[in-house]
Design a protein around this motif. Structure first.
Motif, PDB file in Angstrom:
ATOM      1  N   LEU A 318       0.769  -1.283   0.015  1.00  0.00           N
ATOM      2  CA  LEU A 318      -0.007   0.077   0.028  1.00  0.00           C
ATOM      3  C   LEU A 318       0.888   1.342  -0.017  1.00  0.00           C
ATOM      4  O   LEU A 318       0.757   2.160  -0.587  1.00  0.00           O
ATOM      5  CB  LEU A 318      -0.745  -0.012   1.046  1.00  0.00           C
ATOM      6  N   ALA A 319       1.815   1.441   0.871  1.00  0.00           N
ATOM      7  CA  ALA A 319       2.749   2.419   0.902  1.00  0.00           C
ATOM      8  C   ALA A 319       3.609   2.458  -0.409  1.00  0.00           C
ATOM      9  O   ALA A 319       3.783   3.762  -0.882  1.00  0.00           O
ATOM     10  CB  ALA A 319       3.802   2.416   1.937  1.00  0.00           C
ATOM     11  N   ASN A 320       3.792   1.683  -1.236  1.00  0.00           N
ATOM     12  CA  ASN A 320       4.473   1.700  -2.501  1.00  0.00           C
ATOM     13  C   ASN A 320       3.548   2.252  -3.440  1.00  0.00           C
ATOM     14  O   ASN A 320       3.754   3.039  -4.304  1.00  0.00           O
ATOM     15  CB  ASN A 320       4.912   0.262  -2.885  1.00  0.00           C
ATOM     16  N   ALA A 321       2.241   1.752  -3.522  1.00  0.00           N
ATOM     17  CA  ALA A 321       1.317   2.233  -4.311  1.00  0.00           C
ATOM     18  C   ALA A 321       1.061   3.807  -4.215  1.00  0.00           C
ATOM     19  O   ALA A 321       0.670   4.565  -5.071  1.00  0.00           O
ATOM     20  CB  ALA A 321       0.037   1.408  -4.119  1.00  0.00           C
ATOM     21  N   LEU A 322       0.947   4.032  -2.880  1.00  0.00           N
ATOM     22  CA  LEU A 322       0.454   5.653  -2.808  1.00  0.00           C
ATOM     23  C   LEU A 322       1.803   6.544  -3.142  1.00  0.00           C
ATOM     24  O   LEU A 322       1.216   7.302  -3.765  1.00  0.00           O
ATOM     25  CB  LEU A 322       0.145   5.715  -1.204  1.00  0.00           C
ATOM     26  N   ALA A 323       2.938   6.054  -2.709  1.00  0.00           N
ATOM     27  CA  ALA A 323       4.117   6.875  -2.950  1.00  0.00           C
ATOM     28  C   ALA A 323       4.250   7.018  -4.597  1.00  0.00           C
ATOM     29  O   ALA A 323       4.546   7.972  -5.181  1.00  0.00           O
ATOM     30  CB  ALA A 323       5.302   6.139  -2.220  1.00  0.00           C
ATOM     31  N   LEU A 324       3.927   5.794  -5.294  1.00  0.00           N
ATOM     32  CA  LEU A 324       4.181   5.785  -6.668  1.00  0.00           C
ATOM     33  C   LEU A 324       2.939   6.816  -7.341  1.00  0.00           C
ATOM     34  O   LEU A 324       3.389   7.361  -8.441  1.00  0.00           O
ATOM     35  CB  LEU A 324       4.081   4.472  -7.246  1.00  0.00           C
ATOM     36  N   LEU A 325       1.890   6.694  -6.785  1.00  0.00           N
ATOM     37  CA  LEU A 325       0.899   7.505  -7.515  1.00  0.00           C
ATOM     38  C   LEU A 325       1.169   8.894  -7.282  1.00  0.00           C
ATOM     39  O   LEU A 325       0.978   9.651  -8.154  1.00  0.00           O
ATOM     40  CB  LEU A 325      -0.416   7.191  -6.782  1.00  0.00           C
TER      41      LEU A 325
END
Length: 499
Positions: A318-325
């Motif tokens: 989730l942290a990776n997805a939010l940061a990438l977005l």
């Protein structure tokens, strides 16, 4: 620096047509100060060479920089004896002042100058001015540092010359090879706009003129020369070098602050291929690549900071997805403004949507590479995973740049007329005629040899004035620089013709 008014954007370069005219094509200026011994042999040798080899009408102008010996008498005698010789007397010293004064008042479409010692082989004179007559170049200089040049001079002057040119390359990003060879030429239409911007009146005049011309995008032609040092030169090396370094600092500061109106020297549409608005040709690729790389590095650092922050309260996926977005949105906005120069809010939402699609394609490429590696190897080594991720990210970066350039931010400039194109059409060059100045006192002196089979109908007026009246003024006339000219051929029966 000077900010005097000027005629504005230069017209397109054109070949000077060879037809009847009342003005010489070439005006060679010889600035002198106390040269009573060398002046006469110099002028006679130059006159003989031009008579033999130059196919157009010419004039030799002696610019006397307030000499205190018998130089003015020698110049007056040469003017009386040789029709193609004229004499200007200035009451102030300074080679730059003399050149600006005489060039500004001359009617010849090609202006040149050389030192009185004739250190440069005169066979380079026609190659020097030919590109200006043909319309190929704006300025031409002799170069003692070109590979094909042959130079005879002492190690001291050799070291000073090369060191000075290295300073110019390092501080002012100059690309011409030899700034101070006393052998240069310029088109008159260029001189009318360029000279008011040149401030120096001494030895730095040449360098300042060339630097400004190069920064404005004018074409400078270099001619390799054969050059023999004059051991009796009166140039004060230390004082000249000090003045030149001060000039380098002054010009560099003016260029850094943008105080010079170099846009006045721009060539119009159709003259220089760099100015043409060609369709289906990508523009600014190098600059966009640099901008994209800078934004990419900053976006990566931003992503790492966001991932560390989100990881405090969420799982890794989730942290990776939010940061990438978030970093993808910021990356698209930064590339939109900085890399591709899109301003305003128009299309911003569409660009962000397209940017997310591009980001998704890149993410699919990297994730697919890892999935394929897992399927092929079962449990690959960590080093293998890193190698695959690096390769996939490089491919994703290249793909993202290409999609940004071709799809998200395509170059639509070819549909809009460029300012240069509006200012110039091939059928009607945009010549701007400056206002004429007040007439100068003059006396007519015929400059065409009496033995010529085609004498000119209009005599050349030799004008005497003081430097204070003209050196800093904007001399203008209504004569077009690309006038119709008549070639003058040497006589077959001339006993001095070596051919």
């Amino acid at each position: 620096m000077r900010t005097d008014s000027s005629p504005g954007t230069l017209p397109a370069r054109e070949h000077l047509p060879a037809a009847a005219a009342g003005t010489p094509v070439l005006d060679v200026v010889i600035p002198v100060y106390n040269e009573e011994r060398d002046l006469q042999p110099c002028v006679r040798r130059l006159h003989e060479h031009l008579t033999r080899t130059f196919p157009y009408a010419f004039r030799i102008t002696i610019a006397d920089n307030a000499s205190t010996d018998t130089t003015p008498l020698v110049a007056a005698r040469l003017e009386a004896e040789i029709p193609e010789v004229a004499h200007f007397r200035l009451e102030q010293k300074g080679r730059g002042r003399a050149l600006r004064t005489v060039w500004s008042a001359s009617e010849a479409p090609v202006l040149a100058y050389m030192d009185v010692d004739l250190s440069t082989d005169l066979n380079a004179l026609l190659p020097l001015v030919a590109p200006l007559i043909s319309g190929h170049s704006d300025l031409a200089i002799g170069s003692r540092l070109a590979r094909a040049s042959r130079v005879v001079r002492g190690p001291k002057r050799e070291f000073i010359s090369r060191a000075y040119n290295l300073i110019l390359r390092g501080s002012l990003q100059a690309r011409f090879s030899d700034a101070q060879c006393g052998f240069k030429a310029i088109r008159r239409d260029v001189a009318q706009v360029l000279l008011p911007l040149v401030e120096d009146t001494g030895w730095f005049f040449d360098t300042e003129m060339l630097v400004l011309a190069e920064r404005a995008g004018l074409r400078i032609h270099e001619v390799p020369v054969d050059w023999v040092d004059d051991p009796d030169s009166t140039v004060h090396i230390v004082r000249t070098a000090t003045d030149d370094l001060r000039g380098v600092w002054r010009v560099g500061r003016a260029l850094a602050t943008g105080s010079l109106p170099l846009d006045r020297l721009a060539r119009p549409f159709g003259d220089d291929p760099r100015d043409r608005d060609l369709t289906n040709v990508p523009k600014g690729l190098a600059r966009q690549l640099v901008g994209f790389c800078v934004v990419g590095v900053l976006s990566t650092l931003f992503y790492l900071l966001l991932y560390s922050a989100f990881r405090q309260f969420a799982g890794s996926q989730l942290a990776n997805a939010l940061a990438l977005l978030v970093s993808a949105i910021a990356n698209t906005a930064a590339n939109r403004r900085l890399t591709f120069g899109v301003r305003g809010r128009g299309g911003a939402v569409r660009h962000q949507a397209q940017g997310l699609v591009v980001f998704g394609i890149g993410l699919a490429l990297t994730s697919g590479s890892l999935a394929a590696l897992d399927a092929a190897g079962g449990s690959p080594a960590h080093s293998t995973e890193l190698a695959v991720l690096i390769a996939a990210n490089l491919a994703a970066t290249v793909l993202r740049f290409l999609l940004f350039r071709a799809w998200v931010f395509p170059d639509r400039g070819e549909t809009e007329p460029s300012p240069g194109a509006a200012a110039h059409t091939p059928s009607a060059p945009a010549h701007r005629t400056p206002a004429p100045s007040a007439p100068l006192p003059h006396r007519p002196v015929p400059y065409q040899r009496q033995t010529s089979a085609r004498p000119y109908e209009q005599p050349y007026p030799t004008t005497r004035f003081r430097a204070g009246e003209a050196a800093d003024g904007n001399w203008r006339d209504t004569t077009d620089a690309t006038m119709r000219l008549q070639p003058v051929h040497p006589h077959d029966t001339d006993p001095k013709d070596a051919r």
